[in-house]
Design a protein around this motif. Structure first.
Motif, PDB file in Angstrom:
ATOM      1  N   UNK A   1      11.031  -0.509  10.618  1.00  0.00           N
ATOM      2  CA  UNK A   1      10.716  -0.694   8.987  1.00  0.00           C
ATOM      3  C   UNK A   1      11.342   0.540   8.577  1.00  0.00           C
ATOM      4  N   UNK A   2      12.277   0.387   7.240  1.00  0.00           N
ATOM      5  CA  UNK A   2      13.035   1.308   6.549  1.00  0.00           C
ATOM      6  C   UNK A   2      12.592   1.261   5.283  1.00  0.00           C
TER       7      UNK A   2
ATOM      8  N   UNK B   1       0.716  -1.206   0.059  1.00  0.00           N
ATOM      9  CA  UNK B   1      -0.075  -0.189   0.122  1.00  0.00           C
ATOM     10  C   UNK B   1       0.865   1.290   0.104  1.00  0.00           C
ATOM     11  N   UNK B   2       2.285   1.162  -0.030  1.00  0.00           N
ATOM     12  CA  UNK B   2       3.324   2.293  -0.146  1.00  0.00           C
ATOM     13  C   UNK B   2       2.718   3.301   1.122  1.00  0.00           C
ATOM     14  N   UNK B   3       2.679   2.705   2.338  1.00  0.00           N
ATOM     15  CA  UNK B   3       2.589   3.615   3.257  1.00  0.00           C
ATOM     16  C   UNK B   3       3.888   4.130   3.964  1.00  0.00           C
ATOM     17  N   UNK B   4       4.019   5.231   4.556  1.00  0.00           N
ATOM     18  CA  UNK B   4       5.223   5.699   5.088  1.00  0.00           C
ATOM     19  C   UNK B   4       5.331   4.684   6.533  1.00  0.00           C
ATOM     20  N   UNK B   5       6.589   4.658   6.933  1.00  0.00           N
ATOM     21  CA  UNK B   5       6.955   3.764   8.003  1.00  0.00           C
ATOM     22  C   UNK B   5       6.297   4.139   9.070  1.00  0.00           C
ATOM     23  N   UNK B   6       6.181   5.147   9.583  1.00  0.00           N
ATOM     24  CA  UNK B   6       5.376   5.332  11.034  1.00  0.00           C
ATOM     25  C   UNK B   6       3.890   4.945  10.733  1.00  0.00           C
ATOM     26  N   UNK B   7       3.296   5.311   9.495  1.00  0.00           N
ATOM     27  CA  UNK B   7       1.976   4.609   9.488  1.00  0.00           C
ATOM     28  C   UNK B   7       1.812   3.156   9.377  1.00  0.00           C
ATOM     29  N   UNK B   8       2.887   2.944   8.628  1.00  0.00           N
ATOM     30  CA  UNK B   8       2.835   1.300   8.576  1.00  0.00           C
ATOM     31  C   UNK B   8       2.833   0.623  10.113  1.00  0.00           C
TER      32      UNK B   8
ATOM     33  N   UNK C   1       7.116   7.812  15.096  1.00  0.00           N
ATOM     34  CA  UNK C   1       7.661   8.815  14.451  1.00  0.00           C
ATOM     35  C   UNK C   1       8.675   8.386  13.614  1.00  0.00           C
ATOM     36  N   UNK C   2       8.880   8.917  12.232  1.00  0.00           N
ATOM     37  CA  UNK C   2       9.814   8.570  11.426  1.00  0.00           C
ATOM     38  C   UNK C   2      11.048   9.480  11.368  1.00  0.00           C
ATOM     39  N   UNK C   3      12.136   9.007  10.832  1.00  0.00           N
ATOM     40  CA  UNK C   3      13.217   9.825  10.698  1.00  0.00           C
ATOM     41  C   UNK C   3      14.011   9.580   9.344  1.00  0.00           C
ATOM     42  N   UNK C   4      14.373  10.892   8.760  1.00  0.00           N
ATOM     43  CA  UNK C   4      15.049  10.663   7.253  1.00  0.00           C
ATOM     44  C   UNK C   4      16.418  10.745   7.256  1.00  0.00           C
ATOM     45  N   UNK C   5      17.190  10.063   6.552  1.00  0.00           N
ATOM     46  CA  UNK C   5      18.604  10.193   6.470  1.00  0.00           C
ATOM     47  C   UNK C   5      18.987   9.963   4.908  1.00  0.00           C
ATOM     48  N   UNK C   6      20.175  10.652   4.652  1.00  0.00           N
ATOM     49  CA  UNK C   6      20.566  10.703   3.429  1.00  0.00           C
ATOM     50  C   UNK C   6      22.016  10.047   3.506  1.00  0.00           C
ATOM     51  N   UNK C   7      21.938   8.480   2.820  1.00  0.00           N
ATOM     52  CA  UNK C   7      23.027   7.611   2.980  1.00  0.00           C
ATOM     53  C   UNK C   7      23.882   7.727   1.671  1.00  0.00           C
ATOM     54  N   UNK C   8      25.259   7.830   1.837  1.00  0.00           N
ATOM     55  CA  UNK C   8      26.118   7.871   0.826  1.00  0.00           C
ATOM     56  C   UNK C   8      26.142   6.608   0.159  1.00  0.00           C
ATOM     57  N   UNK C   9      26.224   6.715  -1.196  1.00  0.00           N
ATOM     58  CA  UNK C   9      26.427   5.431  -1.845  1.00  0.00           C
ATOM     59  C   UNK C   9      27.493   4.575  -1.448  1.00  0.00           C
ATOM     60  N   UNK C  10      27.284   3.238  -1.197  1.00  0.00           N
ATOM     61  CA  UNK C  10      28.164   2.231  -0.818  1.00  0.00           C
ATOM     62  C   UNK C  10      28.235   2.313   0.919  1.00  0.00           C
ATOM     63  N   UNK C  11      27.189   3.054   1.444  1.00  0.00           N
ATOM     64  CA  UNK C  11      27.097   2.904   2.624  1.00  0.00           C
ATOM     65  C   UNK C  11      26.691   1.426   3.215  1.00  0.00           C
ATOM     66  N   UNK C  12      26.815   0.712   4.247  1.00  0.00           N
ATOM     67  CA  UNK C  12      26.434  -0.392   4.771  1.00  0.00           C
ATOM     68  C   UNK C  12      25.532  -0.410   5.998  1.00  0.00           C
TER      69      UNK C  12
ATOM     70  N   UNK D   1      17.696   8.766  -0.301  1.00  0.00           N
ATOM     71  CA  UNK D   1      17.048   9.028   1.113  1.00  0.00           C
ATOM     72  C   UNK D   1      16.684   7.579   1.838  1.00  0.00           C
ATOM     73  N   UNK D   2      16.747   7.590   3.027  1.00  0.00           N
ATOM     74  CA  UNK D   2      16.308   6.283   3.677  1.00  0.00           C
ATOM     75  C   UNK D   2      15.260   6.850   4.915  1.00  0.00           C
ATOM     76  N   UNK D   3      14.131   6.421   4.866  1.00  0.00           N
ATOM     77  CA  UNK D   3      13.115   6.724   6.130  1.00  0.00           C
ATOM     78  C   UNK D   3      12.903   5.544   6.958  1.00  0.00           C
ATOM     79  N   UNK D   4      12.895   5.792   8.128  1.00  0.00           N
ATOM     80  CA  UNK D   4      12.801   4.785   9.046  1.00  0.00           C
ATOM     81  C   UNK D   4      11.815   5.014  10.479  1.00  0.00           C
TER      82      UNK D   4
END
Length: 804
Positions: free
Chosen positions: A558-559, A518-525, A606-617, A567-570
């Motif tokens: 859930x991320x 249903x493509x819900x945001x992580x906090x709503x899910x 609550x959700x938090x958003x991060x910008x992850x550099x390419x190649x991050x683990x 961008x990664x939302x968790x």
């Protein structure tokens, strides 16, 4: 030095601000015979223009005097509308005072204030003084040396000390049991900076109620005069004991969800329960289990017999635990009339105080415990049965001693909730042996057997079932492809172990897949998932089942990662935070707000958003990975940090390195580990066009799409993609709202997205043979692998994917 300068200095030294008052003098006929400079400035009329004229000529044309003003009989006061020289009208508060001149004739002195420029509290000191004196907040004024000058009645009643007992003295002298050092430090800071402090909370005991510790919230404000000099400080205090206790109880329950039940070992679980309860709930506590429980059997109590109990753990705030009468592993041998035995027979918690006449009976039968209670001044006791799924497994005893408040009914309810969580874990341990093999088979069938391959992430995973008495639990992980090349990462842990936990995990995992589609945001899910757990619990209570196949609580993280913008939302529900290793080797734990475990209800996620550099683990894991150091979470986090920083580059190798560094030889809990290395889509793999809301743009959109696909070497998809684009763009123009955007994404599949500012959801319907329209979304569904809608903060996106 001039007289004016001397007067200015004296006025500046006054302790109160005086209001600017315009004055006039009238004779017995109402003629103006005196006119102050302030009156001339206020009305714009010099004395020569006013003196000798009737005062009524100064009134506004439509102003009418009441009889009191006309007669000037009893020093009237009221509000009058007066005209200025420039024609404007002022509303004045006027008061008249009668006096006699040298000739014996009566005169009237008028004092007036411009009400538009004067606050009501400045015009009425009596109102202000009554407000301060009877305010529901305790208010005090101190000088710059922090010595009391004034306080209101509320503060007197709150503390039990009046002004004479405080005047000229400091708080540390009159209230030594309310953390005066910390409070005076706050006041010094406010005096030095002038910045108010709001809502400073502290605990203390006041002379009005010295037997009970209470919580207070105090705000501090510096007092300055008109010249900017510091006169002192004012503070306002309010009793927030009830709110503070509720907050502490909620924090205790939330903490218990993370700290109790990390293993299926009886002793460890008992120690975890006590570590949460002492000293936050009790000064001393013990856990005793019925012996059949330790053998994995369902306990039964023989009427009239002594319950066969075994001491599992104890914990005290005093070094060496001097309260201990029974050592771990021994039988406590409680008297038959003791609260501990009574709560086992009755199946309900018992709140016991020494004033209870029954205390003398059982203490007379138990001289060792009586001597201990008297020697250490233990004054309040709660005995709470360890009940899980309707079966009593043992008893938990909480004790408070001198210096602590007696237990209250709210403490008993909190203890029951706290013990019930531990009881579920202990009951799972009892069931482990019988259910282990079946649960392990079931869980392996429910976990993903192969993870999907995406261009967004490179993933590796490990799952290790518990090999000790803890057995298999409800840990799970998932990688779920989403629309727009995005990928969802999931890791979770259902409370409990065995078949029931595995079955509950399967339900939650299926629910996560459904909600993810249903493509819900992580906090709503997580909120929807929490509702599901609550509904399952409600269903269990309605049918009266023991609830073995329903999760009482669960943790989940859930991320969602978007390779288009990295961008990664968790969001997380009671779960441990994820760890991140950037390409330069730096390791950190992401600051994702901690939500309550699933099944608690009422509290938001609550959700938090991060910008992850390419190649991050990105490392997602269940708390079983930290199980060997659960008694010291900081140590566990430090070891994980070090292990992830030194792990080999390959994800499969990194999984082995992490498990080797973190996993003891005897695992007490399941471990789910999911490592994901982020990738970013090439800029040329994403094409976006802004479209006007004009039907004529559809042909242009098809042409742009055809050219783009030709450039990507996907000419065989041009025809079907043109049809999809035509239908989606036309649908957005007809039923959506501008702005419109068309986006193509080239990854493991071909994604076509059309966004608009409307929240109206499209509906697929089957057109009849006589209809001229209604086949658009039906064609999209037939031509694409899958399609759907997801909502954004600005509207919605309708998307469709095709296989390459």
């Amino acid at each position: 030095m001039s007289g004016s300068d001397s007067f200015d200095r004296q006025a500046a030294a006054l302790p109160f601000d005086l209001l600017p008052t315009a004055g006039a003098v009238l004779d017995e006929h109402g003629t103006v015979v005196g006119w102050s400079d302030a009156a001339a400035a206020l009305l714009g009329r010099p004395p020569a223009e006013v003196l000798g004229r009737p005062a009524t000529e100064l009134l506004a044309p439509d102003e009418r005097l009441d009889p009191g003003w006309s007669a000037l009989g009893a020093a009237p006061a009221g509000v009058l509308r007066v005209g200025r020289a420039d024609g404007t009208v002022l509303t004045l508060g006027v008061q008249a005072a009668r006096f006699t001149d040298l000739s014996g004739r009566p005169r009237w002195q008028l004092a007036a204030l411009d009400l538009a420029a004067t606050p009501w509290w400045g015009a009425s000191y009596s109102v202000l003084s009554r407000f301060l004196a009877h305010s529901p907040y305790g208010i005090a004024v101190l000088d710059t040396d922090l010595r009391y000058l004034w306080l209101n009645e509320t503060l007197e009643q709150m503390a039990g000390l009046d002004l004479p007992a405080r005047f000229g003295r400091r708080m540390s002298e009159v209230l030594p049991d309310v953390a005066p050092e910390a409070i005076e430090a706050q006041m010094r800071q406010v005096l030095a900076t002038g910045v108010p402090v709001r809502g400073f909370e502290y605990l203390g005991r006041l002379p009005a109620d010295p037997e009970h510790e209470r919580a207070y919230s105090t705000s501090f404000l510096r007092l300055d005069d008109g010249a900017g000099r510091v006169l002192g400080i004012c503070y306002m205090a309010v009793d927030i004991t009830d709110r503070w206790r509720s907050r502490q109880r909620l924090a205790l329950l939330t903490d218990s969800g993370a700290r109790i039940g990390t293993t299926l070992d009886f002793t460890t679980t008992a120690e975890e329960l006590l570590s949460v309860a002492v000293p936050r709930l009790a000064d001393f506590a013990t856990v005793d289990l019925l012996e059949p429980v330790l053998r994995g059997e369902e306990p039964t109590l023989v009427p009239g017999g002594r319950p066969p109990l075994r001491r599992m753990a104890h914990l005290s705030v005093r070094p060496g635990s001097p309260e201990v009468v029974t050592a771990p592993g021994e039988a406590p041998e409680y008297a038959a009339s003791s609260p501990m035995v009574r709560c086992l027979w009755e199946g309900s918690a018992v709140l016991h105080v020494p004033s209870d006449p029954r205390s003398q009976n059982w203490l007379a039968e138990d001289p060792r415990r009586r001597e201990t209670l008297e020697r250490l001044r233990l004054h309040s006791l709660m005995a709470v049965p360890l009940r899980a799924r309707g079966v009593v497994q043992g008893v938990v005893v909480f004790v408070r001693s001198a210096g602590s408040d007696p237990f209250e009914p709210e403490d008993l309810s909190l203890a029951e909730e706290l013990v019930s969580r531990a009881a579920v874990c202990l009951d799972n341990a009892r069931r482990y042996t019988r259910e282990h093999d079946t649960a392990l088979t079931l869980q392996r069938s429910l976990l993903p057997r192969a993870l999907p391959v995406t261009r967004a992430l490179e993933v590796a995973h490990r799952y290790l079932p518990g090999s000790s008495r803890g057995g298999v639990g409800g840990d799970w992980f998932d990688v779920i492809p989403l629309s727009g090349a995005r990928v969802a990462l999931v890791v979770g842990d259902v409370a409990g172990h065995g078949i029931n936990a595995a079955a509950a995990m399967g339900r939650l995992r299926t629910a996560v897949h459904t909600l993810a589609d249903m493509d819900l945001p992580p906090d709503e899910l997580l909120a929807h998932l929490d509702d599901l757990v609550l509904r399952l619990m409600d269903e269990e209570s309605r049918i009266g089942a023991p609830g073995a196949d329903q999760p009482h609580s669960a943790k989940c993280l859930y991320a969602v990662y978007d390779p288009a913008n990295r961008h990664c939302v968790m969001a997380r529900a009671g779960h441990v935070p994820p760890a991140l290793r950037t390409p330069d080797g730096q390791v950190s734990f992401l600051d994702v707000p901690l939500g309550p475990p699933l099944g608690v209800g009422s509290l938001p996620f609550e959700a938090a958003e991060f910008e992850l550099p390419e190649g991050s683990v990105l490392a997602l894991y269940t708390d079983g990975l930290l199980g060997h150091a659960t008694r010291d979470p900081d140590l566990a986090a430090e070891r994980l940090h070090r292990a992830l920083a030194t792990a080999r580059p390959g994800l499969e190798d990194a999984c082995e390195d992490l498990l080797g560094a973190m996993t003891p030889e005897r695992r007490e809990d399941d471990i789910a580990l999911l490592l994901a290395r982020t990738r970013a889509l090439a800029p040329q793999a994403v094409v976006t066009w802004e479209l006007p809301a004009d039907p004529a743009v559809v042909a242009d959109a098809r042409a742009r799409v055809a050219a783009t696909l030709a450039g990507w070497g996907l000419a065989e998809l041009v025809f079907t993609t043109e049809l999809i684009v035509s239908e989606l763009v036309t649908n957005a123009i007809r039923y959506g709202a501008p702005p419109l955007t068309l986006r193509l994404i080239h990854h493991t599949s071909l994604s076509c997205e059309v966004s608009d500012a409307s929240n109206t959801s499209p509906r697929l319907r089957h057109a009849r043979t006589t209809d001229e329209g209604g086949r658009g979304l039906y064609l999209v569904a037939q031509l694409s692998r899958r399609w759907g809608t997801r909502y954004t903060d600005t509207g919605k996106i309708i998307w469709a994917e095709q296989n390459l």
